[in-house]
Each structure stands twice: as C-alpha cells, then as structure tokens.
Write a protein that holds these residues in place. Structure first.
Motif, PDB file in Angstrom:
ATOM      1  N   THR A   1       0.704  -1.132   0.222  1.00 47.70           N
ATOM      2  CA  THR A   1      -0.024  -0.090  -0.078  1.00 47.70           C
ATOM      3  C   THR A   1       0.757   1.944   0.135  1.00 47.70           C
ATOM      4  OG1 THR A   1      -1.587   0.673   1.384  1.00 47.70           O
ATOM      5  CG2 THR A   1       0.072   0.208   2.551  1.00 47.70           C
ATOM      6  N   SER A   2       0.402   2.478  -0.258  1.00 51.86           N
ATOM      7  CA  SER A   2       1.371   3.645   0.203  1.00 51.86           C
ATOM      8  C   SER A   2       0.843   4.753   1.267  1.00 51.86           C
ATOM      9  CB  SER A   2       1.069   3.911  -1.133  1.00 51.86           C
ATOM     10  OG  SER A   2      -0.633   4.683  -1.934  1.00 51.86           O
ATOM     11  N   GLY A   3       1.649   5.172   2.185  1.00 50.85           N
ATOM     12  CA  GLY A   3       1.217   6.529   2.512  1.00 50.85           C
ATOM     13  C   GLY A   3       1.232   5.991   4.131  1.00 50.85           C
ATOM     14  N   LEU A   4       2.203   6.886   4.654  1.00 54.55           N
ATOM     15  CA  LEU A   4       2.696   7.036   5.605  1.00 54.55           C
ATOM     16  C   LEU A   4       2.359   8.105   6.854  1.00 54.55           C
ATOM     17  CD1 LEU A   4       6.254   5.036   5.615  1.00 54.55           C
ATOM     18  CD2 LEU A   4       3.939   4.516   7.241  1.00 54.55           C
ATOM     19  N   GLY A   5       0.772   9.216   6.405  1.00 54.95           N
ATOM     20  CA  GLY A   5       0.991  10.216   6.652  1.00 54.95           C
ATOM     21  C   GLY A   5      -0.882  10.311   7.628  1.00 54.95           C
ATOM     22  N   GLY A   6      -1.183  10.400   8.217  1.00 55.23           N
ATOM     23  CA  GLY A   6      -1.950  10.722   8.808  1.00 55.23           C
ATOM     24  C   GLY A   6      -2.740   9.681   9.424  1.00 55.23           C
ATOM     25  N   MET A   7      -3.530   9.266   8.572  1.00 51.09           N
ATOM     26  CA  MET A   7      -4.620   8.688   8.509  1.00 51.09           C
ATOM     27  C   MET A   7      -3.734   6.963   8.165  1.00 51.09           C
ATOM     28  SD  MET A   7      -8.363   8.672   8.182  1.00 51.09           S
ATOM     29  CE  MET A   7      -8.749   9.984   6.994  1.00 51.09           C
ATOM     30  N   SER A   8      -2.331   7.082   7.217  1.00 54.66           N
ATOM     31  CA  SER A   8      -2.387   5.679   6.250  1.00 54.66           C
ATOM     32  C   SER A   8      -0.829   5.491   7.169  1.00 54.66           C
ATOM     33  CB  SER A   8      -2.016   6.551   5.230  1.00 54.66           C
ATOM     34  OG  SER A   8      -1.401   7.964   5.123  1.00 54.66           O
TER      35      SER A   8
ATOM     36  N   VAL B   1       6.100   9.255  -0.438  1.00 55.77           N
ATOM     37  CA  VAL B   1       7.576   9.747  -0.727  1.00 55.77           C
ATOM     38  C   VAL B   1       8.060  10.633   0.048  1.00 55.77           C
ATOM     39  CG1 VAL B   1       6.707   9.220  -3.666  1.00 55.77           C
ATOM     40  CG2 VAL B   1       5.577  11.530  -1.602  1.00 55.77           C
ATOM     41  N   ASN B   2       7.088  11.104   0.512  1.00 58.71           N
ATOM     42  CA  ASN B   2       7.825  12.541   1.523  1.00 58.71           C
ATOM     43  C   ASN B   2       8.911  11.686   2.795  1.00 58.71           C
ATOM     44  OD1 ASN B   2       8.184  14.237   3.624  1.00 58.71           O
ATOM     45  ND2 ASN B   2       6.032  15.061   3.382  1.00 58.71           N
ATOM     46  N   PRO B   3      10.030  11.890   2.685  1.00 56.33           N
ATOM     47  CA  PRO B   3      11.180  11.436   3.599  1.00 56.33           C
ATOM     48  C   PRO B   3      10.703  12.369   4.915  1.00 56.33           C
ATOM     49  CG  PRO B   3      12.140  12.492   1.822  1.00 56.33           C
ATOM     50  CD  PRO B   3      10.654  12.898   0.947  1.00 56.33           C
TER      51      PRO B   3
ATOM     52  N   GLN C   1      11.343   4.078   0.592  1.00 59.81           N
ATOM     53  CA  GLN C   1      10.628   5.689   0.630  1.00 59.81           C
ATOM     54  C   GLN C   1      10.886   6.135  -1.041  1.00 59.81           C
ATOM     55  OE1 GLN C   1      13.367   7.699   3.364  1.00 59.81           O
ATOM     56  NE2 GLN C   1      13.771   9.287   1.658  1.00 59.81           N
ATOM     57  N   GLY C   2       9.763   6.197  -1.235  1.00 58.16           N
ATOM     58  CA  GLY C   2       9.894   6.592  -3.189  1.00 58.16           C
ATOM     59  C   GLY C   2       7.889   6.104  -3.328  1.00 58.16           C
ATOM     60  N   ASN C   3       8.071   5.901  -5.085  1.00 54.70           N
ATOM     61  CA  ASN C   3       6.863   5.904  -5.432  1.00 54.70           C
ATOM     62  C   ASN C   3       6.279   4.715  -5.424  1.00 54.70           C
ATOM     63  OD1 ASN C   3       4.638   6.583  -7.228  1.00 54.70           O
ATOM     64  ND2 ASN C   3       5.026   8.497  -7.855  1.00 54.70           N
TER      65      ASN C   3
ATOM     66  N   THR D   1      -3.012   7.484  -0.820  1.00 54.44           N
ATOM     67  CA  THR D   1      -2.037   8.288  -1.404  1.00 54.44           C
ATOM     68  C   THR D   1      -3.692   9.349  -0.797  1.00 54.44           C
ATOM     69  OG1 THR D   1      -2.718   7.526  -3.547  1.00 54.44           O
ATOM     70  CG2 THR D   1      -0.407   7.769  -3.355  1.00 54.44           C
ATOM     71  N   SER D   2      -3.785  10.470  -0.850  1.00 54.08           N
ATOM     72  CA  SER D   2      -4.443  11.841  -0.920  1.00 54.08           C
ATOM     73  C   SER D   2      -5.274  11.975  -1.283  1.00 54.08           C
ATOM     74  CB  SER D   2      -3.964  12.795  -0.165  1.00 54.08           C
ATOM     75  OG  SER D   2      -4.458  12.263   1.171  1.00 54.08           O
ATOM     76  N   LEU D   3      -6.068  10.886  -2.270  1.00 49.51           N
ATOM     77  CA  LEU D   3      -7.186  11.607  -3.507  1.00 49.51           C
ATOM     78  C   LEU D   3      -7.929  12.097  -4.151  1.00 49.51           C
ATOM     79  CD1 LEU D   3      -5.179   8.441  -5.970  1.00 49.51           C
ATOM     80  CD2 LEU D   3      -5.310  10.798  -6.750  1.00 49.51           C
TER      81      LEU D   3
HETATM   82  N1  NAD Z   1      -7.425   5.013   7.260  1.00 52.55           N
HETATM   83  C1  NAD Z   1      -8.333   4.737   7.256  1.00 52.55           C
HETATM   84  O1  NAD Z   1      -9.526   4.599   8.083  1.00 52.55           O
HETATM   85  C2  NAD Z   1      -9.364   5.939   6.401  1.00 52.55           C
HETATM   86  C3  NAD Z   1     -10.447   6.033   6.143  1.00 52.55           C
HETATM   87  C4  NAD Z   1     -11.441   6.332   4.466  1.00 52.55           C
HETATM   88  C5  NAD Z   1     -10.374   6.907   3.488  1.00 52.55           C
HETATM   89  N2  NAD Z   1      -8.856   6.913   4.250  1.00 52.55           N
HETATM   90  C6  NAD Z   1      -8.715   7.858   2.835  1.00 52.55           C
HETATM   91  O2  NAD Z   1      -7.015   7.802   2.827  1.00 52.55           O
HETATM   92  C7  NAD Z   1      -6.033   8.994   2.348  1.00 52.55           C
HETATM   93  C8  NAD Z   1      -4.963   9.416   3.283  1.00 52.55           C
HETATM   94  O3  NAD Z   1      -5.257   9.785   4.758  1.00 52.55           O
HETATM   95  P1  NAD Z   1      -3.889  10.426   5.598  1.00 52.55           P
HETATM   96  O4  NAD Z   1      -4.612  11.506   6.773  1.00 52.55           O
HETATM   97  O5  NAD Z   1      -2.714   9.293   5.440  1.00 52.55           O
HETATM   98  O6  NAD Z   1      -3.369  11.730   4.666  1.00 52.55           O
HETATM   99  P2  NAD Z   1      -2.514  12.377   4.630  1.00 52.55           P
HETATM  100  O7  NAD Z   1      -2.176  13.226   3.719  1.00 52.55           O
HETATM  101  O8  NAD Z   1      -1.408  12.625   5.683  1.00 52.55           O
HETATM  102  O9  NAD Z   1      -1.139  10.805   3.983  1.00 52.55           O
HETATM  103  C9  NAD Z   1      -0.953  10.101   2.453  1.00 52.55           C
HETATM  104  C10 NAD Z   1       0.343  10.263   2.469  1.00 52.55           C
HETATM  105  O10 NAD Z   1       0.845   9.821   0.907  1.00 52.55           O
HETATM  106  C11 NAD Z   1       1.499  10.336  -0.403  1.00 52.55           C
HETATM  107  N3  NAD Z   1       1.867   9.898  -1.296  1.00 52.55           N
HETATM  108  C12 NAD Z   1       1.252  10.901  -2.062  1.00 52.55           C
HETATM  109  N4  NAD Z   1       1.097   9.893  -3.269  1.00 52.55           N
HETATM  110  C13 NAD Z   1       1.846   9.459  -3.558  1.00 52.55           C
HETATM  111  C14 NAD Z   1       2.897   8.172  -3.590  1.00 52.55           C
HETATM  112  N5  NAD Z   1       2.376   8.168  -5.300  1.00 52.55           N
HETATM  113  N6  NAD Z   1       3.276   7.473  -3.816  1.00 52.55           N
HETATM  114  C15 NAD Z   1       4.056   7.532  -2.403  1.00 52.55           C
HETATM  115  N7  NAD Z   1       3.211   8.224  -1.429  1.00 52.55           N
HETATM  116  C16 NAD Z   1       2.066   9.064  -1.865  1.00 52.55           C
HETATM  117  C17 NAD Z   1       1.766  11.687   0.969  1.00 52.55           C
HETATM  118  O11 NAD Z   1       2.959  12.108   0.865  1.00 52.55           O
HETATM  119  C18 NAD Z   1       1.443  11.537   2.177  1.00 52.55           C
HETATM  120  O12 NAD Z   1       2.251  11.692   3.320  1.00 52.55           O
HETATM  121  C19 NAD Z   1      -6.877   9.779   2.624  1.00 52.55           C
HETATM  122  O13 NAD Z   1      -7.613  10.383   1.097  1.00 52.55           O
HETATM  123  C20 NAD Z   1      -8.468   9.312   3.312  1.00 52.55           C
HETATM  124  O14 NAD Z   1      -9.479  10.226   2.874  1.00 52.55           O
HETATM  125  C21 NAD Z   1      -7.958   6.484   5.201  1.00 52.55           C
END
Ligand code: NAD
Length: 668
Positions: free
Chosen positions: A247-254, A273-275, A316-318, A340-342
C-alpha cells in the motif's frame, strides 16, 4: 476562581491583547488560495469586525486584512489565549451545568497542540478540519458554555456561536452545523471562497463536532479492515503467515497501515514519497524498517516471504515503482491498497511517478495545469500496474481515498465491464459494510471526563466484561466481530494509544453500545468513576451518507441520497444527546457527503440511563433499518433481531424479487 476560569468567563477581552508573533516551531496550515475579489476582501474584513466594538476597528481592520493576504484566512491570531490548551478534568471548568463543561473539555482537546494538526489555525486534522474559523469564535463559545443553564441551547453555525436560545433540560445543550450549503454552491472552490469570507467552515468529521480522540481511532479501524481483508484471501490464521500487503502513505491516517499489518501478522510494504513523513513514522515505531532502493526492497521481501516473517517495511519512494517492480520480479502481492490523499489530488495529495518530491512540489504551485496532467498520466500507469498484479491474484481494495474515482476521471482502466461500477471494491463495499455497519458495529468511543487514567482502565474492564457476557449469547453471524472487539479492548492498555484526553474507541453494535454505556452510568452512580462523555466517529452505520465510502455498499440507488444522515441527527437530538452535529464534506470533501455525530455526558443519573438507551438504540438502528431496506441481508438479519428485543421497534422489511421475474421483463 482560577486564572483559567476567569479567562474563560471574560470571553472577548475588553482591552486588546498584544499581537501574537508567528511561531515557526508549530505545524501551521498552508497558505490558502487567494480566491476573493477586492469587493469580497472588504466584505471579509467587515464580517470579521462585527465581533468587536467600534473603538477597536481602526486597529483591527488593517491587521485582519494583512492576515487575509498572508494566510488566505482571518484567524484573529492576536486573540489566541495565553493559557495552555488541553482537556482539563471536568471539575476545573467554570459553569452552571456539567453538560456544558463536558463540551468545553472536548473542544480544548480538539485544539490541544499534542492532538491538533495545525493548532494555531484551529485545525484538528485532515489539513482543513476546523473546530472554529477564528479565535474569537472560540472565546465567545467558551464563555457561552460557561454561562449557559440546562434551560438553554447554544446554536453554532460553522464555528460561529449564534447565541443561547431558551430550550429545556432534555434538549441538546449545543447544536452544531458545519459547511451546510445550498447544494449548487458546494464545490471545493466554493468552500475556499465562503470560508475566506468567514461565513462557513469545513468541519471534517470529528474536528468541528468536538469528538476527535487522536490516532487510536484510526489504528483500530485500520486493523479491523486489514484483518478482515486478509480473511477474504486466507483459509485460516496459519494461512495468513507470509502473505504480502502493499500500500502507500505514512501520513495522518495512512500511517496506521504498517502497525495494522504487524498486528494482523503479515509482511507489509508501505510506499511514501515524503522523507520527513517516513522518518516520523519510523522514529515513532509505527513501521519497522526503511528501504529506499527498489532492488534491495525486492530482495528483502523475497527473504521475508521465505521465512514467513512478520515485518513492516517503508519504501521511501513512489508506490508505482513498487507495484511495477514486484510484477517484474514475480513477487506475489496478496493484498493491495492505496492511501495517497486522492481526495486532494492536485495540491499535494498525490505525487506523480518519475519526478522528485521537490520537483512535484514546485510544479504544483508554478504550473498547475501541467501538474494535473502529470497526476493523470501517473494514475493511468498506477492502475495498469495494479491490474497486472491483480491478474496474478492480488486482492485489491480502494481505501476510501478516491483512488478509483480519480483514476476513472484520469481515464485509467478501472471500470467494470458494465461501465458503471469499478473493477475493484471499496473497503466499505467488501469489508466494513457487510461485516460491520450492516450488523450495527461501528466506532463507538468514550472519554473519561475526570482526566484520570484509572477511570479509563476501569471503563476498559467494564466494556470487556459486557462484551464477553454478550458473546456467550451472540449468534454465529457476529461471533467473529465480537471476538475481534474483545481482543482489541483487552490489548488497549498495552497499546498505549492515548494522546490528549483519556479516551477509548471500540467497535460495538447497538446492543453492545447500550450495555457498555449502561455499565458506565451505573459505575458513575456508585462512585467508582467520574462522568463519561460518549460519542462516535461519523464514519459509522447511520450518521453518514457518503456514496463512495460509508454508504458505498448500498445498491438500491439510494446511496446518492442523504435522508439517513439528516434523520439521524434529528432523531438523536430529541432522544437525549448532549450535543449534535451535522456537516457537509467529512472525509471525502465538500459536496461529496453529509455526515453527523453526537456527544452524550453520562453523570450516573436516571435521566442519563433513559437517554442512553433511547438515543443509542436509534443512533445505530436507524442505519441498520436503512441498510436492510436496501436489501443488505446482514442488515435485515440484524434489524429482525433488534425488533425481537424491542417490541416498540417496527421496521419495514423488503421483499426480494426472483431474478427470473426481472430477466423475463421486456425492458426497452
Ligand atoms: N485510514 C483510514 O481509516 C481511512 C479511511 C477512509 C479514507 N482514508 C483516506 O486515505 C487517504 C490518506 O489519508 P491520510 O490522513 O493518511 O493523508 P496524508 O495526506 O496525511 O497521507 C498521504 C500520504 O501519501 C503520500 N503520497 C502521495 N502520493 C504518493 C505516491 N504516489 N507514492 C507514495 N506516497 C505518496 C503523501 O506524501 C502523504 O504522506 C485520504 O484520502 C483519506 O481520506 C483513510
């Protein structure tokens, strides 16, 4: 009276406080788009000044205009209080009624810098999930709450406290609306404009409704999702070993994904992608290892598969590089998703492949048209790589981040043969919907208003006892859900996920929520614990109509309606909720969803006992009834059980027509 209490009771200060300096150490909201015309900028300043007596206008007018130019919004930074912002024990708040004090505690928790994403801009989470639009709204609201009696209700329009209105003891103390728009004016750009004017705000789900409890809610929900996704592809617990989740994303929810992968017992690879974000999650211990070379990653994963290791790896990358490399190398991805935050694709939510993180950041601001094209090209390539892996057996699901929706807009190959549905399910369609929401299971939560960790421990014990007793009588259909929830609550103390207030999340159905709440109310009455605030996420059974998320497993055409969410908030408000909220846009963006929630203070009284039974019963069974009417079998099963348990509940059940009758129709 303490200094804190005196400051709350003062409300808007009569003397202007000194201007605040901008603190670069604090995580600030990005500068918002400059969307207002000159006439509208004048109106925005005029709107802001109506909170103040005339003698302050000459000083504040240029200051507010400068904030509008610098930040894109008027936050009224000068009025941010000097006292520390955090949820105090309920007894420390000034006031006339315990319910209002409970709400003050929840507001301060949402603004606590340890909890909130951009605390100085009053944003709790999700980039733009606001508690208030500006600091004066905060000060005025706290003052109203400190003064109100149980014969009044505070009315809040998108952060603005319209005032106290006479009501009655059993009415909600606060009614919150956030971002409610005339539908034709509810596009993302409209939000920018009306928010900048100071007349509306985006409340997300639990930001503007004062019910955010930090990251534990996400860890619990993600674990449930990943566990159940694995159950779809594994025969049993032993079979889960050695399976690979990408999967992808280590942000707020991901960022909760690697932790959930470890709890579920798999190998997980999460691309980011974000170091800086990778570093944060790794240093917090949310992910085990970091690899930034794709060949090393392939070797590491092959080895982990061989030894059936449980490990979480951050790449750490795409993410597209991972999907393509694993396909090339013949590394089978068992489970795949994307976070990713699409929902925000062109302003930092999605990074196109083939360019550096810095290049992308420059391009999105300097050349937005080219950047949009790059995002779409990348999404097409992303979907192609997923499709190739899926042909080799990957079970892929959309994680509610609009991956499939945005990919379809990019012209990617993600549509099913019928041209209406997507090729892949969303996590609600396949997992959370049928297994949880349809049976009434959802993210129930509570906060111990004493602020005492011992109270939280006691409530965990009580909740566990209730669930264990219930499980003995539970039908086979929900045994698994009960077992998962018992396992979670047993491990809750060890997981140490409390940030801010003493809060707990626990998935439970209507019966579970009512019984747990009743056990708490009794313990309060017996003096074993202090008062408790009940609530839930909006991401639940009944509170939210969101066609690509919470209600994506509704197939009778009604997923584009919002009657359920509106009925829910109205129903909660006359069944004893302490406060109710209804928002536009939570989770997936303005115009895409209507979402609502509640809060209820338990004080050990008989009234609280009556209210919790009446309100929680409705707050879950409303959605179960609707899901049943949409012909969701599990919901029909659940609502029939609810009717057996409560003779006053009478729900319309659907009749199911044989396919042969429909197939035989000559539809022209
Ligand atoms: N976890 C849950 O319970 C849940 C439930 C419903 C929806 N979501 C959805 O999940 C998404 C992510 O939420 P978040 O809070 O983590 O957002 P966020 O923006 O904090 O994290 C997303 C991360 O994805 C990374 N990213 C973007 N494009 C990339 C790529 N091509 N390759 C690798 N990394 C990439 C960004 O750098 C960012 O850190 C949102 O759209 C949110 O609505 C999450």
């Amino acid at each position: 009276m303490t200094i804190f209490q005196a400051a709350i009771l003062e409300g808007i200060p009569t003397q202007l406080p000194a201007p605040k300096t901008y603190d670069p150490e604090v995580n600030h909201a990005p500068k918002r788009k400059d969307v207002l015309s000159l006439v509208e900028k004048r109106l925005a300043v005029q709107n802001a000044l109506r909170y103040f007596p005339k003698e302050h206008h000459a000083v504040l007018a240029p200051e507010f205009l400068s904030e509008l130019k610098t930040f894109g919004r008027i936050y009224m930074h000068r009025f941010r209080p000097d006292y520390e912002m955090f949820a105090r024990p309920i007894s420390e708040y000034p006031g006339q009624c315990a319910q209002a004090k409970g709400i003050m505690l929840m507001i301060q928790n949402n603004l606590n810098p340890a909890v909130a994403q951009h605390p100085h801009e009053l944003i709790t989470y999700g980039g733009n999930g606001a508690v208030f639009q500006n600091w004066i709204q905060y000060l005025l609201t706290m003052k109203y709450l400190a003064e109100m009696t149980e014969e009044q209700t505070l009315v809040m329009y998108s952060g603005h406290p319209m005032g106290l209105f006479p009501s009655h003891t059993n009415a909600p103390r606060v009614v919150v609306t956030n971002g409610m728009m005339i539908p034709n004016y509810s596009q993302p750009d409209d939000w920018e404009k009306f928010n900048a004017l100071g007349v509306t705000q985006y409340g997300q789900m639990t930001a503007g409704s004062f019910m955010y409890i930090g990251p534990q809610g996400i860890v619990h929900g993600t674990t449930i999702t990943v566990l159940n996704a694995l159950r779809r592809i594994a025969k049993n617990r032993a079979d889960i070993k050695g399976k690979l989740f990408v999967t992808s994303g280590l942000g707020g929810m991901s960022g909760a994904q690697p932790k959930a992968g470890n709890i579920a017992g798999v190998i997980s690879v999460t691309a980011e992608v974000n170091p800086k974000v990778v570093h944060t999650r790794h240093s917090q211990g949310w992910v085990d290892e970091v690899i930034s070379d794709i060949n090393i990653l392939c070797d590491r994963v092959k080895q982990a598969k061989k030894t059936e290791e449980v490990v979480s790896i951050a790449y750490q990358g795409n993410v597209i590089d991972v999907w393509e490399a694993f396909d090339r190398e013949g590394i089978k991805i068992d489970l795949g998703s994307d976070q990713t935050s699409l929902h925000n694709p062109f302003a930092g939510g999605y990074y196109p492949v083939g360019m550096s993180f810095e290049e992308a950041n420059t391009m999105m601001a300097a050349s937005p048209v080219e950047f949009k094209a790059a995002v779409y090209t990348s999404l097409r390539r992303h979907a192609d790589a997923v499709n190739k892996n899926a042909k080799n057996g990957t079970y892929f699901f959309d994680y509610g981040n609009a991956f499939l929706l945005e990919s379809s807009r990019a012209g990617a190959d993600v549509m099913a043969i019928n041209g209406i549905d997507f090729k892949y399910p969303s996590y609600v369609q396949d997992i959370l919907g049928p297994l949880c929401f349809d049976y009434g299971f959802g993210p129930f939560r509570w906060v111990c208003a004493s602020g005492d960790p011992k109270d939280l421990e006691k409530t965990d014990e009580l909740a566990c006892q209730v669930l264990e007793e219930m499980m003995q009588e539970s039908p086979a259909e929900i045994q698994q859900q009960m077992a998962d929830n018992i396992q979670w609550i047993k491990g809750a103390q060890a997981n140490k996920l409390v940030v801010g207030s003493q809060a707990r999340i626990l998935y439970a159905d209507a019966e579970g929520r009512m019984k747990i709440a009743a056990a708490f109310n009794l313990a309060i009455k017996q003096g074993l614990i202090g008062p408790v605030v009940l609530g839930r996420d909006h991401h639940d059974v009944s509170g939210t109509d969101s066609p690509y998320r919470e209600t994506s497993n509704i197939y009778d055409g009604s997923r584009f309606t919002a009657d359920m969410a509106i009925q829910n908030v109205i129903g909660d408000s006359f069944r004893g909720a302490t406060w109710v909220s209804i928002h536009n846009g939570g989770g997936v963006g303005w115009g895409e969803v209507i979402n609502g929630g509640f809060g209820m203070l338990l004080d050990g009284s008989l009234t609280a006992d009556k209210n919790l039974n009446m309100m929680l019963h409705w707050d879950v069974n409303n959605g179960v009834a609707r899901r049943n009417w949409a012909r969701n079998e599990n919901a029909t099963f659940a609502i029939k059980r609810a009717m057996e348990a409560e003779p006053l509940l009478q729900v319309t059940l659907p009749n199911i027509v044989d396919d042969s009758i429909l197939d035989g129709l000559k539809i022209e």
